[in-house]
Design a protein around this motif. Sequence first.
Motif, PDB file in Angstrom:
ATOM      1  N   MET A 177       0.840  -1.197   0.000  1.00 50.33           N
ATOM      2  CA  MET A 177       0.000   0.000   0.000  1.00 50.33           C
ATOM      3  C   MET A 177       0.879   1.252   0.000  1.00 50.33           C
ATOM      4  SD  MET A 177      -3.359  -0.588   0.120  1.00 50.33           S
ATOM      5  CE  MET A 177      -4.164   0.692   1.072  1.00 50.33           C
ATOM      6  N   LYS A 178       0.539   2.171  -0.873  1.00 52.84           N
ATOM      7  CA  LYS A 178       1.194   3.475  -0.900  1.00 52.84           C
ATOM      8  C   LYS A 178       0.245   4.464  -0.233  1.00 52.84           C
ATOM      9  CE  LYS A 178       3.057   6.961  -4.073  1.00 52.84           C
ATOM     10  NZ  LYS A 178       3.197   7.360  -5.499  1.00 52.84           N
ATOM     11  N   ALA A 179       0.651   5.021   0.910  1.00 53.48           N
ATOM     12  CA  ALA A 179      -0.252   5.856   1.708  1.00 53.48           C
ATOM     13  C   ALA A 179       0.379   7.201   2.028  1.00 53.48           C
ATOM     14  CB  ALA A 179      -0.623   5.144   3.007  1.00 53.48           C
ATOM     15  N   ARG A 180      -0.466   8.219   2.059  1.00 58.14           N
ATOM     16  CA  ARG A 180      -0.055   9.531   2.552  1.00 58.14           C
ATOM     17  C   ARG A 180      -0.671   9.717   3.925  1.00 58.14           C
ATOM     18  NH1 ARG A 180      -0.385  14.377  -1.434  1.00 58.14           N
ATOM     19  NH2 ARG A 180       1.673  13.488  -1.936  1.00 58.14           N
ATOM     20  N   LEU A 181       0.150   9.915   4.936  1.00 56.08           N
ATOM     21  CA  LEU A 181      -0.299  10.142   6.311  1.00 56.08           C
ATOM     22  C   LEU A 181      -0.344  11.647   6.544  1.00 56.08           C
ATOM     23  CD1 LEU A 181      -0.993   9.324   9.206  1.00 56.08           C
ATOM     24  CD2 LEU A 181       1.445   8.888   9.603  1.00 56.08           C
ATOM     25  N   ILE A 182      -1.554  12.176   6.699  1.00 53.59           N
ATOM     26  CA  ILE A 182      -1.746  13.611   6.866  1.00 53.59           C
ATOM     27  C   ILE A 182      -2.086  13.890   8.328  1.00 53.59           C
ATOM     28  CG2 ILE A 182      -3.127  15.610   6.190  1.00 53.59           C
ATOM     29  CD1 ILE A 182      -3.612  14.214   3.506  1.00 53.59           C
ATOM     30  N   HIS A 183      -1.234  14.650   8.989  1.00 53.09           N
ATOM     31  CA  HIS A 183      -1.413  14.918  10.413  1.00 53.09           C
ATOM     32  C   HIS A 183      -1.668  16.393  10.662  1.00 53.09           C
ATOM     33  CE1 HIS A 183      -1.048  15.085  14.661  1.00 53.09           C
ATOM     34  NE2 HIS A 183       0.192  15.537  14.691  1.00 53.09           N
ATOM     35  N   ASN A 184      -2.703  16.662  11.441  1.00 49.00           N
ATOM     36  CA  ASN A 184      -2.969  18.016  11.920  1.00 49.00           C
ATOM     37  C   ASN A 184      -2.337  18.147  13.301  1.00 49.00           C
ATOM     38  OD1 ASN A 184      -3.953  20.422  12.865  1.00 49.00           O
ATOM     39  ND2 ASN A 184      -6.111  19.841  12.778  1.00 49.00           N
ATOM     40  N   PRO A 185      -1.202  18.834  13.423  1.00 49.36           N
ATOM     41  CA  PRO A 185      -0.491  18.885  14.709  1.00 49.36           C
ATOM     42  C   PRO A 185      -1.224  19.669  15.788  1.00 49.36           C
ATOM     43  CG  PRO A 185       0.572  20.309  13.107  1.00 49.36           C
ATOM     44  CD  PRO A 185      -0.483  19.546  12.352  1.00 49.36           C
ATOM     45  N   MET A 238      -4.148  18.298   0.388  1.00 50.00           N
ATOM     46  CA  MET A 238      -3.181  17.189   0.401  1.00 50.00           C
ATOM     47  C   MET A 238      -3.842  15.873   0.004  1.00 50.00           C
ATOM     48  SD  MET A 238      -1.163  18.098   3.935  1.00 50.00           S
ATOM     49  CE  MET A 238      -0.095  19.532   4.087  1.00 50.00           C
ATOM     50  N   SER A 239      -5.081  15.672   0.454  1.00 46.78           N
ATOM     51  CA  SER A 239      -5.796  14.444   0.106  1.00 46.78           C
ATOM     52  C   SER A 239      -6.112  14.396  -1.382  1.00 46.78           C
ATOM     53  CB  SER A 239      -7.091  14.343   0.918  1.00 46.78           C
ATOM     54  OG  SER A 239      -6.821  14.273   2.298  1.00 46.78           O
ATOM     55  N   ARG A 240      -6.570  15.533  -1.917  1.00 47.16           N
ATOM     56  CA  ARG A 240      -6.873  15.588  -3.343  1.00 47.16           C
ATOM     57  C   ARG A 240      -5.623  15.323  -4.179  1.00 47.16           C
ATOM     58  NH1 ARG A 240      -9.010  20.420  -3.515  1.00 47.16           N
ATOM     59  NH2 ARG A 240     -11.143  19.682  -3.229  1.00 47.16           N
ATOM     60  N   ALA A 241      -4.503  15.899  -3.758  1.00 49.05           N
ATOM     61  CA  ALA A 241      -3.248  15.682  -4.480  1.00 49.05           C
ATOM     62  C   ALA A 241      -2.818  14.220  -4.398  1.00 49.05           C
ATOM     63  CB  ALA A 241      -2.159  16.599  -3.919  1.00 49.05           C
ATOM     64  N   ALA A 242      -3.028  13.590  -3.241  1.00 48.75           N
ATOM     65  CA  ALA A 242      -2.674  12.176  -3.094  1.00 48.75           C
ATOM     66  C   ALA A 242      -3.468  11.308  -4.056  1.00 48.75           C
ATOM     67  CB  ALA A 242      -2.911  11.728  -1.646  1.00 48.75           C
ATOM     68  N   ALA A 243      -4.760  11.593  -4.195  1.00 46.82           N
ATOM     69  CA  ALA A 243      -5.593  10.837  -5.128  1.00 46.82           C
ATOM     70  C   ALA A 243      -5.115  11.041  -6.561  1.00 46.82           C
ATOM     71  CB  ALA A 243      -7.054  11.247  -4.976  1.00 46.82           C
ATOM     72  N   GLN A 244      -4.787  12.283  -6.901  1.00 42.53           N
ATOM     73  CA  GLN A 244      -4.307  12.571  -8.255  1.00 42.53           C
ATOM     74  C   GLN A 244      -2.965  11.899  -8.533  1.00 42.53           C
ATOM     75  OE1 GLN A 244      -4.333  16.860  -8.134  1.00 42.53           O
ATOM     76  NE2 GLN A 244      -6.510  17.014  -8.637  1.00 42.53           N
ATOM     77  N   ASP A 245      -2.156  11.710  -7.493  1.00 38.71           N
ATOM     78  CA  ASP A 245      -0.829  11.095  -7.653  1.00 38.71           C
ATOM     79  C   ASP A 245      -0.872   9.573  -7.554  1.00 38.71           C
ATOM     80  OD1 ASP A 245       0.211  13.612  -7.957  1.00 38.71           O
ATOM     81  OD2 ASP A 245       0.902  13.798  -5.881  1.00 38.71           O
ATOM     82  N   GLY A 246      -2.065   9.003  -7.409  1.00 36.67           N
ATOM     83  CA  GLY A 246      -2.200   7.550  -7.433  1.00 36.67           C
ATOM     84  C   GLY A 246      -1.936   6.840  -6.122  1.00 36.67           C
TER      85      GLY A 246
END
Length: 284
Positions: free
Chosen positions: A1-9, A48-56
Amino acid sequence: MKARLIHNPTAGPRDVRGNLKRVSAFLERQGWSVELQLTQKSGDAMAMSRAAAQDGFDAVIAAGGDGTINEAVNGLVGTETALGVLPVGTGNLWAKQLGIPTYTFTNPQRLYEASAGLTEGTVRRIDVGRVNNRYFLCWAGIGLDAQVTTEMEPRQRHTKRLGALPYVIATILVARDFKGVRTRVSLDGSIVRGRTLLVLVNNIKQYAGMFNVAPEARIDDGLLDVFVFKGLGFPYVVRHVTKILSQRCLQDPRIVHRQARRIEVWTEWATPVSYTHLRAHETV
């Protein structure tokens, strides 16, 4: 799995960045490829989520509270990128709805339990609600709910450590002077009229983390549970809360409940709309 972990600090009562680095290392040992990104301002998680989807990317993992998750949803709806959740916010209502272990200062191991659940879980399609051009997972509120959120958000971290107490106090203070608004609600074409304190549109069983208002709600049935709380002033607020707590709100003639796919709301003046602890815009 290729995942982007997006954290709101800024989410939640504690800084968990060190924990998340260890979570990323754990996922990578399970064969995942994890890219960690931190948000800096409102709207970042959506972009960031939209960009992750666009980047596959196969998945976006939102590490934050319900507001962060709501932003991620708005970046992912209509894509093939899955949403994962590491609940480190204050309320964590979506995570609790799904039975995901939620991080607490006294039990930080729950964060690792949640990350282990990501590696063992399956991907499924679920419903989302849409208000104009914004989506929500849990609920949308028009009226008293949104007015309280407008007063409360964004909160400082020290107030988040008090849990739901500040919201309870704010609700009492706002409800004291809240007179309701003349409203017309269309539920799949069926019209409900009257002076309302709150129009609540739920996708899940619970509301505000403590009220089980929609026990029949399902996140994949294609329907939203709509509640129109009628009344004028604080006495009706007390009445509605009492009915909800006693599980008798569906028998109250001043509370209209329907399931619907399309809901239209008209109010006599501009009224705030909230999406699960986020003030989004105003509607008329």
